[in-house]
Motif scaffolding. Structure first.
Motif, PDB file in Angstrom:
ATOM      1  N   ILE A 152       6.129  53.937   5.997  1.00  0.00           N
ATOM      2  CA  ILE A 152       7.492  54.581   6.289  1.00  0.00           C
ATOM      3  C   ILE A 152       7.529  55.721   7.426  1.00  0.00           C
ATOM      4  O   ILE A 152       8.159  56.696   7.232  1.00  0.00           O
ATOM      5  N   ARG A 153       6.415  55.847   8.179  1.00  0.00           N
ATOM      6  CA  ARG A 153       6.164  56.715   9.153  1.00  0.00           C
ATOM      7  C   ARG A 153       7.405  56.642   9.868  1.00  0.00           C
ATOM      8  O   ARG A 153       7.926  57.613  10.469  1.00  0.00           O
ATOM      9  N   ARG A 154       7.967  55.425  10.463  1.00  0.00           N
ATOM     10  CA  ARG A 154       8.985  55.300  11.388  1.00  0.00           C
ATOM     11  C   ARG A 154      10.233  56.011  10.680  1.00  0.00           C
ATOM     12  O   ARG A 154      11.145  56.747  11.468  1.00  0.00           O
ATOM     13  N   ARG A 155      10.493  55.706   9.581  1.00  0.00           N
ATOM     14  CA  ARG A 155      11.496  56.493   8.730  1.00  0.00           C
ATOM     15  C   ARG A 155      11.594  58.069   8.636  1.00  0.00           C
ATOM     16  O   ARG A 155      12.388  58.993   8.959  1.00  0.00           O
ATOM     17  N   LEU A 156      10.446  58.556   8.653  1.00  0.00           N
ATOM     18  CA  LEU A 156      10.110  59.957   8.572  1.00  0.00           C
ATOM     19  C   LEU A 156      10.329  60.493   9.917  1.00  0.00           C
ATOM     20  O   LEU A 156      10.836  61.493   9.859  1.00  0.00           O
ATOM     21  N   PHE A 157       9.749  59.979  10.906  1.00  0.00           N
ATOM     22  CA  PHE A 157      10.008  60.402  12.301  1.00  0.00           C
ATOM     23  C   PHE A 157      11.590  60.548  12.704  1.00  0.00           C
ATOM     24  O   PHE A 157      12.140  61.483  12.977  1.00  0.00           O
ATOM     25  N   LEU A 158      12.215  59.388  12.408  1.00  0.00           N
ATOM     26  CA  LEU A 158      13.848  59.424  12.722  1.00  0.00           C
ATOM     27  C   LEU A 158      14.407  60.612  11.644  1.00  0.00           C
ATOM     28  O   LEU A 158      15.599  61.184  12.651  1.00  0.00           O
ATOM     29  N   GLN A 159      13.999  60.564  10.804  1.00  0.00           N
ATOM     30  CA  GLN A 159      14.540  61.632   9.652  1.00  0.00           C
ATOM     31  C   GLN A 159      14.426  63.110  10.444  1.00  0.00           C
ATOM     32  O   GLN A 159      15.268  63.905  10.380  1.00  0.00           O
ATOM     33  N   GLU A 160      13.211  63.376  10.934  1.00  0.00           N
ATOM     34  CA  GLU A 160      12.906  64.662  11.478  1.00  0.00           C
ATOM     35  C   GLU A 160      13.397  64.816  12.579  1.00  0.00           C
ATOM     36  O   GLU A 160      13.851  65.805  12.979  1.00  0.00           O
ATOM     37  N   LEU A 161      13.732  63.820  13.684  1.00  0.00           N
ATOM     38  CA  LEU A 161      14.330  64.034  14.967  1.00  0.00           C
ATOM     39  C   LEU A 161      15.642  64.199  14.546  1.00  0.00           C
ATOM     40  O   LEU A 161      16.165  65.087  15.438  1.00  0.00           O
ATOM     41  N   GLY A 162      16.442  63.586  13.835  1.00  0.00           N
ATOM     42  CA  GLY A 162      17.848  63.641  13.572  1.00  0.00           C
ATOM     43  C   GLY A 162      18.398  65.107  13.181  1.00  0.00           C
ATOM     44  O   GLY A 162      19.022  65.838  13.479  1.00  0.00           O
ATOM     45  N   THR A 163      17.215  65.670  12.092  1.00  0.00           N
ATOM     46  CA  THR A 163      17.334  67.072  11.533  1.00  0.00           C
ATOM     47  C   THR A 163      17.176  68.007  12.569  1.00  0.00           C
ATOM     48  O   THR A 163      17.745  68.934  12.684  1.00  0.00           O
ATOM     49  N   SER A 164      16.261  67.777  13.406  1.00  0.00           N
ATOM     50  CA  SER A 164      16.127  68.799  14.324  1.00  0.00           C
ATOM     51  C   SER A 164      17.210  68.818  15.737  1.00  0.00           C
ATOM     52  O   SER A 164      17.290  69.942  15.921  1.00  0.00           O
ATOM     53  N   MET A 165      17.627  67.831  15.782  1.00  0.00           N
ATOM     54  CA  MET A 165      18.883  67.889  16.676  1.00  0.00           C
ATOM     55  C   MET A 165      20.204  68.317  16.208  1.00  0.00           C
ATOM     56  O   MET A 165      20.978  68.849  16.921  1.00  0.00           O
ATOM     57  N   VAL A 166      20.406  68.362  14.724  1.00  0.00           N
ATOM     58  CA  VAL A 166      21.556  69.080  14.245  1.00  0.00           C
ATOM     59  C   VAL A 166      21.363  70.422  13.796  1.00  0.00           C
ATOM     60  O   VAL A 166      22.489  71.222  13.699  1.00  0.00           O
ATOM     61  N   ARG A 167      20.081  71.122  14.004  1.00  0.00           N
ATOM     62  CA  ARG A 167      19.832  72.355  13.375  1.00  0.00           C
ATOM     63  C   ARG A 167      20.660  73.586  14.546  1.00  0.00           C
ATOM     64  O   ARG A 167      21.216  74.265  14.050  1.00  0.00           O
ATOM     65  N   PRO A 168      20.594  73.262  15.693  1.00  0.00           N
ATOM     66  CA  PRO A 168      21.389  73.973  16.645  1.00  0.00           C
ATOM     67  C   PRO A 168      22.931  74.130  16.390  1.00  0.00           C
ATOM     68  O   PRO A 168      23.641  75.375  16.295  1.00  0.00           O
ATOM     69  N   ALA A 169      23.475  73.211  15.728  1.00  0.00           N
ATOM     70  CA  ALA A 169      24.838  72.908  15.696  1.00  0.00           C
ATOM     71  C   ALA A 169      25.346  73.768  14.080  1.00  0.00           C
ATOM     72  O   ALA A 169      26.312  74.388  14.133  1.00  0.00           O
ATOM     73  N   GLN A 170      24.310  73.748  13.432  1.00  0.00           N
ATOM     74  CA  GLN A 170      24.372  74.401  12.033  1.00  0.00           C
ATOM     75  C   GLN A 170      24.613  76.031  12.071  1.00  0.00           C
ATOM     76  O   GLN A 170      24.974  76.757  11.440  1.00  0.00           O
ATOM     77  N   ALA A 171      23.484  76.213  13.139  1.00  0.00           N
ATOM     78  CA  ALA A 171      23.065  77.747  13.140  1.00  0.00           C
ATOM     79  C   ALA A 171      24.361  78.391  13.976  1.00  0.00           C
ATOM     80  O   ALA A 171      24.633  79.534  13.577  1.00  0.00           O
ATOM     81  N   ARG A 172      25.072  77.553  14.846  1.00  0.00           N
ATOM     82  CA  ARG A 172      26.124  78.265  15.436  1.00  0.00           C
ATOM     83  C   ARG A 172      27.524  77.892  14.746  1.00  0.00           C
ATOM     84  O   ARG A 172      28.621  78.801  15.020  1.00  0.00           O
TER      85      ARG A 172
END
Length: 470
Positions: free
Chosen positions: A382-402
């Motif tokens: 499940i490495r690819r699933r974990l990588f995609l989940q971490e990638l998507g989460t890191s991309m939405v964090r700046p919008a959540q902070a703003r």
């Protein structure tokens, strides 16, 4: 009916656009020649978090810069949500279900509202729509709505990775059933209808090293292209040297063999192909034949049995090598379809752009594992699933902070509060405020006191240099 432009009208449109650009530039120069008092009125002082005492600049430029940063953060969050939707395999799930209180995920509601997501996906464009018709006529480019973004993306693919000694060239079909003047029908593919792409992949990792879209004929009356397979292979493998290129019989030709070291598989339907001499002599004797190919897999060829007098070890090596290298593009297609971020849409540029996101996300995984091969080694399945989940989460964090307003959902609000504590958003004191010393005035000022942080106007503020402030 849709209006059709001729070449003269297209040139007139380009000339009008150039004149508008020149007039805009001349007006900007006229506006810049203002008096010193007006320029001083437009100056502002940064907030208390900045290191300087006072910085001059126009309010419009500062507002435009903030809007640009906000738009980039919001677009990055949109792409991150699309990747997260692919992680949850919600390609057929409605957006209302993803944002639902009971059936949805809190991270979607914590990033943006459902209405904002629908607005962004509906208005997302990749070119200037006003000049699209003129560019299609003058440049005769069917990919005009996505051409600029596509060229920038395709140029970056070969820069980050060096493929191994074996590469494979094959086609990929991006499923799409809407209106598109270069849509193809391929009954052997699972999607049947869609946009055809030529892809060259590394055999070991299935990294997409180069992609070319198939746009069909320029006009209906244009003759069929001759030597298309040779042109595609030579264009995709440009810059690769010392590699073995594996293709099927569609790409095989004598001129191509003179330029590329290709591994061709024997095929009973192949005519005029370039095969090794021993294989060519025995092709009609029944030693080599194709199995019935399974769905979404390359044709596997049987090796000569030990009882056949015509079978040799060299022939077996060729067939084994072909079966090993031929499925690189098919493997990429399978991996991309597993966690695809594509949503239901009637616009082919959006469908093709989502495929670009899928391929880019997989290429990013290959690059990450080449740098950190021991990452999540225990969870290899499940490495690819974990990588995609971490990638998507890191991309939405700046919008959540703003984000300034909490969502109505309790779970999404709790997630947003935790995220904003970890990554605080930008300071809000930089916005325009009224002077706290003026009374009865409605003017809005953008100066801030360095000591107390309160908004002040020009009359109640003084300019102090850095030497005197010490």
């Amino acid at each position: 009916m849709r209006r059709r432009f001729n070449v003269n009208e297209a040139l007139e449109v380009f000339q009008q656009l150039e004149e508008e650009g020149e007039s805009a530039s001349s007006s900007s120069t006229d506006d810049s020649s203002c008096s010193d008092e007006e320029a001083e009125d437009q100056a502002f002082t940064p907030g208390p978090d900045s290191g300087e005492e006072m910085e001059e600049g126009s309010d419009e430029e500062r507002e435009e810069e903030n809007m640009t940063i906000g738009h980039r953060v919001e677009l990055r969050a949109l792409f991150g949500l699309l990747i997260l939707a692919g992680v949850h395999r919600s390609r057929g799930e409605s957006s209302a279900s993803l944002w639902g209180e009971e059936t949805g995920r809190p991270i979607f509601r914590a990033t943006m509202s459902l209405g904002r997501f629908h607005m962004l996906t509906a208005t997302l464009r990749f070119d200037d729509r006003l000049t699209r018709a003129a560019r299609r006529l003058v440049q005769q480019d069917k990919l005009a709505p996505l051409r600029e973004v596509w060229d920038l993306w395709a140029a970056r693919l070969p820069l980050a990775y060096n493929p191994g000694e074996d590469v494979c060239v094959d086609e990929q079909l991006v499923g799409f059933r809407g209106r598109c003047n270069f849509k193809q029908y391929m009954p052997s593919k699972p999607a049947k209808y869609g946009i055809k792409l030529w892809v060259v992949c590394d055999v070991a990792t299935s990294y997409a090293w180069g992609i070319i879209p198939y746009l069909g004929k320029t006009t209906r009356d244009a003759p069929a292209e001759r030597g298309q397979g040779k042109r595609v292979v030579l264009e995709l493998t440009e810059g690769l040297s010392g590699r073995t290129v594996t293709t099927d019989n569609f790409f095989t030709s004598l001129a191509q063999q003179a330029r590329v070291a290709a591994t061709a598989a024997p095929d009973e339907k192949q005519s005029g192909s370039v095969l090794p001499v021993r294989l060519h002599l025995h092709r009609h004797r029944g030693e080599l034949h194709s199995k019935a190919p399974a769905e979404r897999s390359a044709p596997q060829h049987q090796t000569p049995s030990g009882s056949d007098p015509g079978g040799t070890a060299a022939e077996a090596d060729v067939i084994i090598d072909y079966n090993r290298c031929k499925g690189a593009v098919d493997n990429l297609d399978k991996l991309v379809a597993t966690y695809s971020c594509r949503r239901k849409t009637r616009r082919w540029p959006m469908s093709l752009f989502c495929n670009m996101l899928d391929v880019s996300a997989y290429n990013a995984l290959v690059l990450w594992l080449s740098v950190e091969p021991a990452w999540n080694q225990q969870k290899r399945s499940i490495r690819r699933r974990l990588f995609l989940q971490e990638l998507g989460t890191s991309m939405v964090r700046p919008a959540q902070a703003r984000r300034t307003r909490l969502p109505r959902s309790s779970s999404a609000a709790a997630l947003l509060e935790v995220q904003q504590q970890v990554e605080p958003g930008p300071a809000q004191e930089q916005t325009k405020k009224r002077c706290h010393l003026c009374r009865g005035k409605r003017s809005v000022h953008a100066r801030f006191c360095h000591a107390c942080g309160q908004a002040v106007c020009k009359e109640h503020s003084t300019v102090v240099c850095s030497a005197c402030s010490c």
